[in-house]
Scaffold this active site. Structure first.
Site, mmCIF file in Angstrom:
data_model
loop_
_atom_site.group_PDB
_atom_site.id
_atom_site.type_symbol
_atom_site.label_atom_id
_atom_site.label_comp_id
_atom_site.label_asym_id
_atom_site.label_seq_id
_atom_site.Cartn_x
_atom_site.Cartn_y
_atom_site.Cartn_z
ATOM 1 N NE ARG A 55 0.255 -2.134 6.909
ATOM 2 C CZ ARG A 55 0.761 -3.315 6.642
ATOM 3 N NH1 ARG A 55 1.933 -3.636 7.084
ATOM 4 N NH2 ARG A 55 0.116 -4.187 5.905
ATOM 5 C CB THR A 56 -5.360 1.882 8.727
ATOM 6 O OG1 THR A 56 -4.407 1.999 7.671
ATOM 7 C CG2 THR A 56 -6.074 3.211 8.909
ATOM 8 C CE LYS A 83 -28.319 -10.357 11.526
ATOM 9 N NZ LYS A 83 -28.852 -10.025 12.848
ATOM 10 N NE ARG A 105 -8.735 1.255 5.340
ATOM 11 C CZ ARG A 105 -7.464 0.857 5.185
ATOM 12 N NH1 ARG A 105 -7.188 -0.405 4.969
ATOM 13 N NH2 ARG A 105 -6.485 1.729 5.260
ATOM 14 C CG HIS A 133 -5.168 6.072 3.770
ATOM 15 N ND1 HIS A 133 -5.519 6.360 5.076
ATOM 16 C CD2 HIS A 133 -4.572 4.852 3.798
ATOM 17 C CE1 HIS A 133 -5.148 5.344 5.839
ATOM 18 N NE2 HIS A 133 -4.572 4.425 5.095
HETATM 19 C C1 NCD Z 1 -2.926 1.306 2.126
HETATM 20 C C2 NCD Z 1 -4.425 1.390 2.019
HETATM 21 O O1 NCD Z 1 -5.152 0.610 2.593
HETATM 22 O O2 NCD Z 1 -4.841 2.290 1.311
HETATM 23 N N1 NCD Z 1 -2.450 0.661 3.245
HETATM 24 C C3 NCD Z 1 -2.439 1.302 4.453
HETATM 25 O O3 NCD Z 1 -3.373 1.935 4.856
HETATM 26 N N2 NCD Z 1 -1.296 1.209 5.162
HETATM 27 C C4 NCD Z 1 -2.268 0.919 0.887
HETATM 28 C C5 NCD Z 1 -2.583 -0.397 0.254
HETATM 29 O O4 NCD Z 1 -3.558 -1.067 0.575
HETATM 30 O O5 NCD Z 1 -1.812 -0.771 -0.634
#
Ligand code: NCD
Length: 312
Positions: A55-56, A83, A105, A133
């Site tokens: 999703r993100t 590497k 991320r 997040h």
């Molecule tokens: C979350 C995350 O990656 O922190 N998901 C997201 O970004 N929609 C929550 C999760 O991984 O459970």
């Protein structure tokens, strides 16, 4: 607004409302046949993902593309990171290519903060370890406002694996800023040390809290971050901390059920709850695009007036 978005705590009430209002303007675009704005033409957004994401990552990509930015998707697999190239050298390479914004991320809490010291562009935290997040919290607040008309004064209950959840931490901070009242419900083993200092209540009794909630946000049990037994069995966990149809029936009439995804259906949330009319799970994903457009737009120098004008 600051140059970076690293934590939900970077946003004061006015900043947060500006993001939500801008996102609302931009959301109107999604109903048009041509969904693109020229606003970030010539700017470069790098998606730097060291951890898995569906999703993100896709939502940041779509957000940047809808604003006409050039987008580079970088994932650690298949890059020189495998590497052994360090975060710093990776960042400097991207900087040399002229990245205006880096969406990152990483499995290490604090990685986006380090990155922000090394590069000139804006850094957006798209999830760092078990820490924060912030854009997820913004899209969750946006969804609450859309469904319930406000965030201020809402009773929001966040349930489950708080210990490993960057979503929970960012939501507690942002919802507090926006004037909601948050209660965390989790087994004691899945609460972080120091949670008593967070601006929220804590309960161990889901049945007592659900009937008083306007919003129930279920969290994924994050097995990939668990090294050891945090609860006896999955069945026991679901019975005490899962949301099934029986529990959902005790919610007030207009209350909604949220989940950031990915879900473990049958563990923290029953399939019939996830697919019910109270569930906002699909809306959360759609709203993620508008909210991330607003964040990129505001960080890369636009003001609210220009956003409204270009969406008009
Ligand atoms: C979350 C995350 O990656 O922190 N998901 C997201 O970004 N929609 C929550 C999760 O991984 O459970």
């Amino acid at each position: 607004m600051n140059r970076h978005l690293l934590s939900a705590a970077d946003l004061n009430r006015d900043d947060a409302l500006l993001v939500l209002d801008t996102a609302e303007e931009l959301a109107r675009l999604a109903d048009r046949p041509i969904k693109k704005l020229p606003t970030l033409r010539g700017r470069t957004v790098v998606n730097l993902f060291f951890e898995d994401s569906t999703r993100t990552r896709t939502s940041f990509e779509l957000a940047a593309k809808r604003l006409s930015a050039d987008v580079i998707n970088f994932s650690a697999k298949g890059s020189s990171v495998s590497k052994g190239e360090s975060l710093k050298d990776t960042a400097l390479t991207l900087e040399a290519m002229g990245a205006d914004a880096v969406v990152v991320r990483h499995s290490a809490s604090g990685a986006p903060h380090r990155l922000a010291h090394w590069i000139r562009g804006s850094v957006v935290n798209a999830g760092d370890g078990t820490h924060e997040h912030p854009t997820q919290a913004l899209l969750d607040a946006f969804t609450m406002r859309q469904r319930l008309g406000r965030v201020e004064g809402l009773h929001v209950t966040i349930v489950g694996d708080v210990l490993h959840s960057r979503v929970a931490r960012s939501n507690v901070l942002l919802l507090h800023t926006l004037g909601a009242e948050v209660t965390l419900v989790a087994p004691p083993t899945l609460l972080p040390v120091g949670v008593d200092a967070w601006p929220c209540d804590v309960s161990f009794d889901l049945d007592a809290v659900v009937p008083k909630s306007d919003v129930v946000m279920m969290l994924r049990v994050q097995r990939e971050r668990m090294h050891g037994g945090f609860f006896p069995t999955t069945r026991e966990y679901s019975r005490r901390y899962g949301l099934d149809a029986r529990r959902m029936a005790t919610l007030p009439d207009d209350a909604i059920v949220m989940h950031p995804g990915p879900m473990n259906r049958g563990v923290e949330i029953a399939a019939e709850v996830a697919d019910s009319v109270r569930s906002t799970i699909v809306e959360q994903v759609a709203n993620g695009v508008s909210v991330r457009m607003a964040v990129l737009y505001l960080l890369l120098g636009g003001g609210m007036a220009e956003a409204v004008e270009s969406a008009a």
